[in-house]
Design a protein around this motif. Sequence first.
Motif, PDB file in Angstrom:
ATOM      1  N   THR A 196       0.815  -1.210   0.000  1.00 51.99           N
ATOM      2  CA  THR A 196       0.000   0.000   0.000  1.00 51.99           C
ATOM      3  C   THR A 196       0.845   1.254   0.000  1.00 51.99           C
ATOM      4  O   THR A 196       0.610   2.179  -0.782  1.00 51.99           O
ATOM      5  CB  THR A 196      -0.947  -0.002   1.214  1.00 51.99           C
ATOM      6  N   ARG A 197       1.839   1.334   0.866  1.00 55.25           N
ATOM      7  CA  ARG A 197       2.678   2.539   0.926  1.00 55.25           C
ATOM      8  C   ARG A 197       3.489   2.716  -0.348  1.00 55.25           C
ATOM      9  O   ARG A 197       3.677   3.831  -0.820  1.00 55.25           O
ATOM     10  CB  ARG A 197       3.601   2.491   2.143  1.00 55.25           C
ATOM     11  N   ALA A 198       3.975   1.614  -0.907  1.00 54.92           N
ATOM     12  CA  ALA A 198       4.740   1.710  -2.150  1.00 54.92           C
ATOM     13  C   ALA A 198       3.849   2.167  -3.304  1.00 54.92           C
ATOM     14  O   ALA A 198       4.301   2.861  -4.208  1.00 54.92           O
ATOM     15  CB  ALA A 198       5.375   0.362  -2.479  1.00 54.92           C
ATOM     16  N   PHE A 199       2.570   1.789  -3.265  1.00 54.99           N
ATOM     17  CA  PHE A 199       1.627   2.161  -4.318  1.00 54.99           C
ATOM     18  C   PHE A 199       1.315   3.654  -4.272  1.00 54.99           C
ATOM     19  O   PHE A 199       1.023   4.270  -5.293  1.00 54.99           O
ATOM     20  CB  PHE A 199       0.344   1.341  -4.146  1.00 54.99           C
ATOM     21  N   HIS A 200       1.365   4.246  -3.063  1.00 55.66           N
ATOM     22  CA  HIS A 200       1.074   5.669  -2.880  1.00 55.66           C
ATOM     23  C   HIS A 200       2.345   6.410  -2.489  1.00 55.66           C
ATOM     24  O   HIS A 200       2.682   6.488  -1.307  1.00 55.66           O
ATOM     25  CB  HIS A 200       0.022   5.876  -1.781  1.00 55.66           C
ATOM     26  N   PRO A 201       3.084   6.967  -3.457  1.00 60.53           N
ATOM     27  CA  PRO A 201       4.310   7.683  -3.088  1.00 60.53           C
ATOM     28  C   PRO A 201       4.045   8.878  -2.175  1.00 60.53           C
ATOM     29  O   PRO A 201       4.907   9.255  -1.383  1.00 60.53           O
ATOM     30  CB  PRO A 201       4.897   8.125  -4.433  1.00 60.53           C
ATOM     31  N   ASP A 202       2.848   9.464  -2.258  1.00 59.67           N
ATOM     32  CA  ASP A 202       2.466  10.568  -1.356  1.00 59.67           C
ATOM     33  C   ASP A 202       1.659   9.995  -0.194  1.00 59.67           C
ATOM     34  O   ASP A 202       0.577  10.486   0.128  1.00 59.67           O
ATOM     35  CB  ASP A 202       1.621  11.606  -2.118  1.00 59.67           C
ATOM     36  N   TRP A 203       2.177   8.940   0.449  1.00 59.02           N
ATOM     37  CA  TRP A 203       1.427   8.191   1.459  1.00 59.02           C
ATOM     38  C   TRP A 203       0.839   9.093   2.547  1.00 59.02           C
ATOM     39  O   TRP A 203      -0.345   9.003   2.857  1.00 59.02           O
ATOM     40  CB  TRP A 203       2.317   7.126   2.089  1.00 59.02           C
ATOM     41  N   ASP A 204       1.654   9.957   3.149  1.00 66.22           N
ATOM     42  CA  ASP A 204       1.162  10.774   4.266  1.00 66.22           C
ATOM     43  C   ASP A 204       0.019  11.686   3.834  1.00 66.22           C
ATOM     44  O   ASP A 204      -0.973  11.827   4.552  1.00 66.22           O
ATOM     45  CB  ASP A 204       2.308  11.591   4.881  1.00 66.22           C
ATOM     46  N   LEU A 205       0.153  12.283   2.663  1.00 73.68           N
ATOM     47  CA  LEU A 205      -0.918  13.145   2.151  1.00 73.68           C
ATOM     48  C   LEU A 205      -2.185  12.324   1.896  1.00 73.68           C
ATOM     49  O   LEU A 205      -3.292  12.733   2.291  1.00 73.68           O
ATOM     50  CB  LEU A 205      -0.462  13.836   0.863  1.00 73.68           C
ATOM     51  N   HIS A 206      -2.040  11.162   1.254  1.00 73.30           N
ATOM     52  CA  HIS A 206      -3.204  10.303   1.003  1.00 73.30           C
ATOM     53  C   HIS A 206      -3.873   9.889   2.307  1.00 73.30           C
ATOM     54  O   HIS A 206      -5.096   9.881   2.424  1.00 73.30           O
ATOM     55  CB  HIS A 206      -2.786   9.039   0.240  1.00 73.30           C
ATOM     56  N   ALA A 207      -3.062   9.521   3.290  1.00 79.03           N
ATOM     57  CA  ALA A 207      -3.613   9.081   4.572  1.00 79.03           C
ATOM     58  C   ALA A 207      -4.351  10.227   5.265  1.00 79.03           C
ATOM     59  O   ALA A 207      -5.451  10.037   5.806  1.00 79.03           O
ATOM     60  CB  ALA A 207      -2.501   8.542   5.465  1.00 79.03           C
ATOM     61  N   ASP A 208      -3.774  11.436   5.237  1.00 80.37           N
ATOM     62  CA  ASP A 208      -4.437  12.604   5.846  1.00 80.37           C
ATOM     63  C   ASP A 208      -5.798  12.854   5.198  1.00 80.37           C
ATOM     64  O   ASP A 208      -6.800  13.072   5.883  1.00 80.37           O
ATOM     65  CB  ASP A 208      -3.565  13.861   5.689  1.00 80.37           C
ATOM     66  N   ILE A 209      -5.821  12.830   3.869  1.00 78.03           N
ATOM     67  CA  ILE A 209      -7.056  13.099   3.130  1.00 78.03           C
ATOM     68  C   ILE A 209      -8.095  12.017   3.403  1.00 78.03           C
ATOM     69  O   ILE A 209      -9.279  12.316   3.637  1.00 78.03           O
ATOM     70  CB  ILE A 209      -6.768  13.210   1.614  1.00 78.03           C
ATOM     71  N   THR A 210      -7.667  10.761   3.387  1.00 85.99           N
ATOM     72  CA  THR A 210      -8.603   9.649   3.595  1.00 85.99           C
ATOM     73  C   THR A 210      -9.246   9.719   4.970  1.00 85.99           C
ATOM     74  O   THR A 210     -10.464   9.542   5.115  1.00 85.99           O
ATOM     75  CB  THR A 210      -7.881   8.299   3.410  1.00 85.99           C
ATOM     76  N   VAL A 211      -8.453   9.997   5.993  1.00 85.55           N
ATOM     77  CA  VAL A 211      -9.005  10.091   7.354  1.00 85.55           C
ATOM     78  C   VAL A 211      -9.933  11.303   7.467  1.00 85.55           C
ATOM     79  O   VAL A 211     -10.983  11.230   8.113  1.00 85.55           O
ATOM     80  CB  VAL A 211      -7.873  10.142   8.402  1.00 85.55           C
ATOM     81  N   ALA A 212      -9.576  12.414   6.817  1.00 84.42           N
ATOM     82  CA  ALA A 212     -10.443  13.604   6.850  1.00 84.42           C
ATOM     83  C   ALA A 212     -11.784  13.324   6.173  1.00 84.42           C
ATOM     84  O   ALA A 212     -12.841  13.760   6.647  1.00 84.42           O
ATOM     85  CB  ALA A 212      -9.737  14.778   6.181  1.00 84.42           C
ATOM     86  N   ILE A 213     -11.760  12.581   5.064  1.00 83.28           N
ATOM     87  CA  ILE A 213     -13.004  12.211   4.380  1.00 83.28           C
ATOM     88  C   ILE A 213     -13.834  11.294   5.274  1.00 83.28           C
ATOM     89  O   ILE A 213     -15.057  11.433   5.368  1.00 83.28           O
ATOM     90  CB  ILE A 213     -12.699  11.545   3.026  1.00 83.28           C
ATOM     91  N   LEU A 214     -13.176  10.364   5.940  1.00 88.60           N
ATOM     92  CA  LEU A 214     -13.874   9.454   6.843  1.00 88.60           C
ATOM     93  C   LEU A 214     -14.517  10.220   7.991  1.00 88.60           C
ATOM     94  O   LEU A 214     -15.652   9.955   8.376  1.00 88.60           O
ATOM     95  CB  LEU A 214     -12.903   8.398   7.385  1.00 88.60           C
ATOM     96  N   ARG A 215     -13.803  11.220   8.538  1.00 88.71           N
ATOM     97  CA  ARG A 215     -14.377  12.017   9.622  1.00 88.71           C
ATOM     98  C   ARG A 215     -15.573  12.826   9.127  1.00 88.71           C
ATOM     99  O   ARG A 215     -16.566  12.972   9.828  1.00 88.71           O
ATOM    100  CB  ARG A 215     -13.335  12.948  10.246  1.00 88.71           C
ATOM    101  N   THR A 216     -15.505  13.330   7.913  1.00 80.53           N
ATOM    102  CA  THR A 216     -16.644  14.044   7.333  1.00 80.53           C
ATOM    103  C   THR A 216     -17.860  13.128   7.265  1.00 80.53           C
ATOM    104  O   THR A 216     -18.977  13.510   7.629  1.00 80.53           O
ATOM    105  CB  THR A 216     -16.294  14.553   5.919  1.00 80.53           C
ATOM    106  N   GLU A 217     -17.642  11.897   6.787  1.00 81.09           N
ATOM    107  CA  GLU A 217     -18.730  10.935   6.676  1.00 81.09           C
ATOM    108  C   GLU A 217     -19.282  10.565   8.049  1.00 81.09           C
ATOM    109  O   GLU A 217     -20.490  10.423   8.230  1.00 81.09           O
ATOM    110  CB  GLU A 217     -18.232   9.684   5.942  1.00 81.09           C
ATOM    111  N   ALA A 218     -18.388  10.419   9.031  1.00 77.80           N
ATOM    112  CA  ALA A 218     -18.826  10.077  10.385  1.00 77.80           C
ATOM    113  C   ALA A 218     -19.678  11.196  10.988  1.00 77.80           C
ATOM    114  O   ALA A 218     -20.643  10.935  11.715  1.00 77.80           O
ATOM    115  CB  ALA A 218     -17.613   9.808  11.279  1.00 77.80           C
ATOM    116  N   GLY A 219     -19.347  12.439  10.668  1.00 76.82           N
ATOM    117  CA  GLY A 219     -20.147  13.563  11.156  1.00 76.82           C
ATOM    118  C   GLY A 219     -21.508  13.641  10.477  1.00 76.82           C
ATOM    119  O   GLY A 219     -22.502  14.047  11.089  1.00 76.82           O
ATOM    120  N   ARG A 220     -21.543  13.218   9.226  1.00 77.31           N
ATOM    121  CA  ARG A 220     -22.806  13.247   8.479  1.00 77.31           C
ATOM    122  C   ARG A 220     -23.734  12.125   8.915  1.00 77.31           C
ATOM    123  O   ARG A 220     -24.954  12.252   8.842  1.00 77.31           O
ATOM    124  CB  ARG A 220     -22.487  13.110   6.977  1.00 77.31           C
ATOM    125  N   ASN A 221     -23.149  11.016   9.352  1.00 75.15           N
ATOM    126  CA  ASN A 221     -23.932   9.863   9.805  1.00 75.15           C
ATOM    127  C   ASN A 221     -23.473   9.435  11.202  1.00 75.15           C
ATOM    128  O   ASN A 221     -22.870   8.375  11.367  1.00 75.15           O
ATOM    129  CB  ASN A 221     -23.760   8.679   8.834  1.00 75.15           C
TER     130      ASN A 221
END
Length: 198
Positions: A75-100
């Motif tokens: 997974t990390r090798a597939f995403h060279p911008d791993w930290d940025l991807h992880a930050d965005i993914t968790v932020a999207i998940l938190r948005t969804e958690a707030g909506r539901n």
Amino acid sequence: MPAGPRRRVPGLRRSEVAALADVSPEYYARLEREHLGGASAAVLEAVARALRLDDAERSHLFHLARAADGSDLLTRAFHPDWDLHADITVAILRTEAGRNPHDRHLHDLVGELSTRSDEFRTRWGVHDVRHHGTGTKHFTHPAVGDLTLTYEGLRLTADPDLVLTVYTAEPGSPSEERLRLFVSWGATREAVGEGARN
């Protein structure tokens, strides 16, 4: 399954599971011996149906297959911008958690991730929120190399809770050629897997 002689033990024979899953007995025997790496999602679904697995058991089967395939390690090798991807993914998940906020499955997922990953727990604690709109992502695929793709999230009119994310490569770019190569590679891999199952 057709009726047969009295069984000494309950349950399906290996050959019967293979028949129900529409794979060869030899291929199914390999899966049973934990050679799950490379098994397609369609095969795993067919095995799960044949064995009448519940949601937890089906999920466990897919986790075992991903681990056997080395997907967690890639997974990390597939995403060279791993930290940025992880930050965005968790932020999207938190948005969804707030909506539901009363979604039990989402609540359970966040709880499991928080207990298993210090990185997730730290990112979750930042309380960032984000919509998955438009942008550019970079990927490194082991078979075709580096890809730069633009993406756009499209909210479906029929169900505004669902978002379809479309990835495209710039026309004429090296990424477009590599994306075509990826599609060809995937089709070849699926055909080889189908041949092994027959």
